[in-house]
Design an enzyme around this catalytic site. Structure first.
Site, short mmCIF file in Angstrom:
data_model
loop_
_atom_site.label_atom_id
_atom_site.label_comp_id
_atom_site.label_asym_id
_atom_site.label_seq_id
_atom_site.Cartn_x
_atom_site.Cartn_y
_atom_site.Cartn_z
N SER A 40 0.80 -1.22 0.00
CA SER A 40 0.00 0.00 0.00
C SER A 40 0.83 1.27 0.00
O SER A 40 0.33 2.33 -0.35
CB SER A 40 -0.95 -0.01 1.20
OG SER A 40 -0.24 -0.28 2.38
N HIS A 90 -5.29 -3.93 -1.98
CA HIS A 90 -5.11 -2.93 -3.03
C HIS A 90 -5.14 -3.54 -4.42
O HIS A 90 -4.90 -2.85 -5.41
CB HIS A 90 -3.79 -2.16 -2.83
CG HIS A 90 -3.91 -1.08 -1.81
ND1 HIS A 90 -4.52 0.12 -2.07
CD2 HIS A 90 -3.52 -1.03 -0.51
CE1 HIS A 90 -4.50 0.88 -0.98
NE2 HIS A 90 -3.90 0.20 -0.03
N LYS A 115 -12.10 -0.55 -0.65
CA LYS A 115 -11.28 0.26 -1.55
C LYS A 115 -11.96 0.28 -2.93
O LYS A 115 -12.96 0.96 -3.09
CB LYS A 115 -9.85 -0.26 -1.55
CG LYS A 115 -9.19 0.04 -0.19
CD LYS A 115 -7.79 -0.43 -0.04
CE LYS A 115 -7.21 0.13 1.26
NZ LYS A 115 -6.56 -0.88 2.10
C1 LIG Z 1 -6.57 -1.05 3.54
C2 LIG Z 1 -5.88 -2.32 3.79
C3 LIG Z 1 -6.43 -3.27 4.64
C4 LIG Z 1 -7.65 -2.98 5.48
O1 LIG Z 1 -8.80 -2.94 4.72
P1 LIG Z 1 -10.11 -2.22 5.32
O2 LIG Z 1 -11.21 -2.86 4.60
O3 LIG Z 1 -9.96 -0.77 5.08
O4 LIG Z 1 -10.13 -2.54 6.79
C5 LIG Z 1 -5.80 -4.50 4.76
N1 LIG Z 1 -4.67 -4.78 4.08
C6 LIG Z 1 -4.09 -3.87 3.26
C7 LIG Z 1 -2.85 -4.23 2.51
C8 LIG Z 1 -4.68 -2.62 3.09
O5 LIG Z 1 -4.10 -1.73 2.30
#
Ligand SMILES: *Cc1c(COP(=O)(O)O)cnc(C)c1O
Length: 404
Positions: free
Chosen positions: A191, A219, A250
């Site tokens: 990320s 992602h 996301k």
């Molecule tokens: C954003 C993210 C999460 C968490 O996801 P949410 O649905 O926002 O809790 C988990 N792993 C990675 C790599 C992320 O970037």
């Protein structure tokens, strides 16, 4: 002076919190929350200022898509606003089961379980699947929710250098006689740098050393692979990854996380994943929006959106490179602009914002000390002229700060 201000430390056991906060503020590393007025869009208004939005993870613009809105509103009308209980008591609705089946079909796996967030999906799964007699082998840049899940499991945690397959194998060799179960775990897309995991090679190691293979595609869901099916599809690792995690928060545009794998894995998580057992399930509207998103991804419109996301990404990266920016590691719509010093990164972000672009600075503890950066994320919803303008603004602000 107020009473609180004259209290001794003994009289105010939380004084240290105020002290630490003052220290962070004095260092310039305590940015305020930016408040969005209205919808999450490519151009929108934060804190009263209209800006080009390079800050959200809403990769495909689905957070405001009409099909998802309609599905959500219909679900509210039909089913109300809350699930009323945790999944294991009375909070499993037909709409939850249907969503899990839909995601499993989409990902071409046996089964799927949906969690309240990607965070709880990771933390709940790692801690359910492994215990204190086991070994977790984890990329050093894996997401916080993986790290927390690993800690909760009480397993032995060994960290390999970022994307370094040889270092991962070194750990496996050193633990050749380790008696417990072993898990190799990696983000699919990282990320903070936007780079992609060496998944085929890690799968090879998992096969060679008899490990469970797990990938967090937060992602990459909706971004990589056919119609956004994730890194397993993108890197052709079908059938080689035992546990695939994704987020619904996301690119999918709503909220939640999911785990895909064998029927037995999912049935086991239904019984042992603590967030599933102890935290109430999604409201029907959330499940409905996610279902609509997967229906869309599986359609020509979805494929078009993913294509546009990648066309925009290539365009914006080319324009930034023309202006002298470098971001070698990035292979996805996540574009890190390296600054180094955290206070300077926050200043860069603030000035860019004042000039009309929202790209947040990320510093410790999200990235290591001394590796602060601006992070810009492209979406399918951006227009070319917006991206051009954003590239110009980034250059104009970066130059006097010595970042370019
Ligand atoms: C954003 C993210 C999460 C968490 O996801 P949410 O649905 O926002 O809790 C988990 N792993 C990675 C790599 C992320 O970037």
């Amino acid at each position: 002076m107020s009473d609180a201000g004259t209290q001794t430390t003994k009289g105010n056991p939380t004084q240290y919190i105020s002290d630490q906060l003052s220290e962070l503020r004095a260092k310039g590393v305590a940015p305020k929350l930016r408040v969005l007025e209205g919808e999450q869009k490519a151009v929108c208004t934060f804190d009263g200022r209209e800006v080009i939005n390079l800050a959200s993870n809403n990769y495909l613009g689905l957070a405001t898509h009409k099909a998802l809105r309609k599905a959500s509103v219909d679900a509210v009308k039909r089913l109300g606003v809350g699930a009323g209980a945790v999944r294991t008591i009375a909070g499993t609705m037909q709409i939850h089961m249907a969503l899990e089946e839909q995601i499993a079909r989409f990902k071409n796996v046996e089964a799927c379980v949906v969690f309240q967030s990607g965070f709880t999906a990771n933390a709940g799964t790692v801690s359910a699947v492994l215990g204190k007699e086991d070994l977790i082998i984890s990329d050093e840049l894996n997401h916080a929710s993986i790290i927390d899940g690993a800690r909760l499991s009480k397993a032995t945690i060994k960290v390999f250098k970022h994307k370094d397959v040889a270092d991962c194998e070194r750990i496996l060799q050193e633990h050749a006689s380790f008696p417990g179960k072993k898990l190799i775990i990696t983000d699919g897309v990282f990320s903070m740098d936007g780079d992609i995991a060496p998944l085929p090679a890690l799968c090879g190691l998992a096969e060679k050393y008899g490990c469970i293979m797990m990938v967090d595609d937060a992602h990459s869901s909706g971004v990589l692979g056919r119609g956004g099916r994730g890194t397993v599809d993108h890197l052709n690792c079908h059938g080689r990854v035992h546990i695939q995690v994704g987020t619904l928060s996301k690119a999918i545009g709503s909220m939640g996380g999911y785990v895909c794998g064998s029927r037995d894995l999912i049935d086991f998580l239904y019984l042992r994943a603590r967030p599933f057992l102890f935290s109430t399930s999604h409201p029907p509207a959330t499940a409905a929006a996610c279902a609509a998103a997967f229906t869309l991804l599986d359609s020509p419109e979805g494929e078009r959106l993913v294509k546009r996301l990648w066309a925009n990404t290539k365009f914006f990266k080319r324009e930034l490179k023309k202006r002298g920016f470098q971001f070698k590691a990035s292979e996805t719509p996540i574009i890190p602009i390296h600054v180094g010093d955290a206070a300077k990164a926050f200043e860069f972000s603030k000035k860019v914002f004042e000039a009309g672009v929202f790209a947040p600075a990320v510093g410790y503890p999200t990235v290591a000390e001394g590796k602060a950066r601006l992070r810009a994320i492209v979406s399918a919803a951006h227009k070319r002229d917006q991206l051009l303008k954003a590239a110009d603004i980034l250059r104009e602000v970066a130059r006097p700060l010595g970042i370019l």
